[in-house]
Write a protein that holds these residues in place. Structure first.
Motif, short mmCIF file in Angstrom:
data_model
loop_
_atom_site.label_atom_id
_atom_site.label_comp_id
_atom_site.label_asym_id
_atom_site.label_seq_id
_atom_site.Cartn_x
_atom_site.Cartn_y
_atom_site.Cartn_z
N MET A 82 0.85 -1.19 0.00
CA MET A 82 0.00 0.00 0.00
C MET A 82 0.88 1.24 0.00
SD MET A 82 -2.95 -1.21 2.70
CE MET A 82 -1.85 -1.21 4.11
N ASN A 83 0.77 2.03 -1.04
CA ASN A 83 1.57 3.24 -1.20
C ASN A 83 0.66 4.46 -1.21
OD1 ASN A 83 3.94 1.62 -1.57
ND2 ASN A 83 3.35 1.33 -3.70
N SER A 84 1.27 5.61 -0.97
CA SER A 84 0.53 6.88 -1.02
C SER A 84 -0.75 6.79 -0.20
CB SER A 84 0.22 7.27 -2.46
OG SER A 84 1.42 7.38 -3.21
N LEU A 85 -0.63 6.31 1.01
CA LEU A 85 -1.81 6.08 1.83
C LEU A 85 -2.51 7.38 2.19
CD1 LEU A 85 -0.36 3.21 3.98
CD2 LEU A 85 -2.54 3.09 2.78
N LYS A 86 -3.83 7.29 2.26
CA LYS A 86 -4.68 8.44 2.57
C LYS A 86 -5.48 8.14 3.84
CE LYS A 86 -5.40 9.17 -2.40
NZ LYS A 86 -6.42 9.29 -3.47
N PRO A 87 -5.92 9.17 4.52
CA PRO A 87 -6.75 8.93 5.71
C PRO A 87 -7.96 8.05 5.43
CG PRO A 87 -6.03 11.20 5.68
CD PRO A 87 -5.59 10.60 4.36
N GLU A 88 -8.51 8.15 4.23
CA GLU A 88 -9.67 7.33 3.90
C GLU A 88 -9.34 5.87 3.69
OE1 GLU A 88 -8.70 10.17 2.41
OE2 GLU A 88 -9.09 10.11 0.24
N ASP A 89 -8.07 5.52 3.72
CA ASP A 89 -7.68 4.10 3.67
C ASP A 89 -7.72 3.47 5.06
OD1 ASP A 89 -5.18 5.05 1.30
OD2 ASP A 89 -7.07 4.02 0.88
N THR A 90 -7.96 4.27 6.07
CA THR A 90 -8.05 3.74 7.43
C THR A 90 -9.19 2.73 7.53
OG1 THR A 90 -7.14 5.73 8.44
CG2 THR A 90 -8.52 4.34 9.83
N ALA A 91 -8.85 1.53 7.98
CA ALA A 91 -9.84 0.45 8.05
C ALA A 91 -9.21 -0.78 8.68
CB ALA A 91 -10.35 0.09 6.65
N VAL A 92 -10.05 -1.74 8.97
CA VAL A 92 -9.57 -3.08 9.31
C VAL A 92 -9.47 -3.86 8.01
CG1 VAL A 92 -10.06 -5.24 10.51
CG2 VAL A 92 -10.52 -3.05 11.63
#
Length: 122
Positions: A82-92
């Protein structure tokens, strides 16, 4: 008994990278499609990326230019870079494997890992 063990999650800043791993343990003869799903708070679980035994992939449009799925069949492992992670990628994030054949001829239509938390925040 076949189990899925995930690792690699945690806290990362926006723009950062993480690599998730999921290894299938036990006596395994065959693993079908392997992949990752995620569920954010208050949201339904969604597909992130899956890869068939033959290497065909399906990736969610929201991540297809940032996340890369791969698998190592010799190690019974699937990865999610996972690259260029964004806050909306926050999850289980949960690992999923379909059509498993284990030792003794036992078959599993589908297995899930316990889930691992990825938090993207500054």
């Amino acid at each position: 008994q076949v189990q899925l063990v995930e690792s690699g999650g945690g806290l990362v800043q926006p723009g950062g990278s993480l690599r998730l791993s999921c290894v299938a343990t036990g006596i395994i003869l065959r693993l079908g499609t392997m992949g990752w799903y995620r569920q954010a708070p208050g949201e339904q679980r969604e597909l992130v990326a899956v890869m068939s035994l033959e290497g065909a992939t399906t990736t969610a449009e929201s991540v297809n230019d940032r996340f890369i799925i791969s698998r190592d069949n010799a190690r019974n492992t699937v990865y999610l870079q996972m690259n260029s992670l964004k806050p909306e990628d926050t999850a289980v994030y949960s690992c999923n494997v379909e059509d498993v054949i284990a030792g003794g001829g036992k078959r599993y239509l589908e297995l899930w890992g316990q889930g691992i938390l990825v938090t993207v925040s500054s």
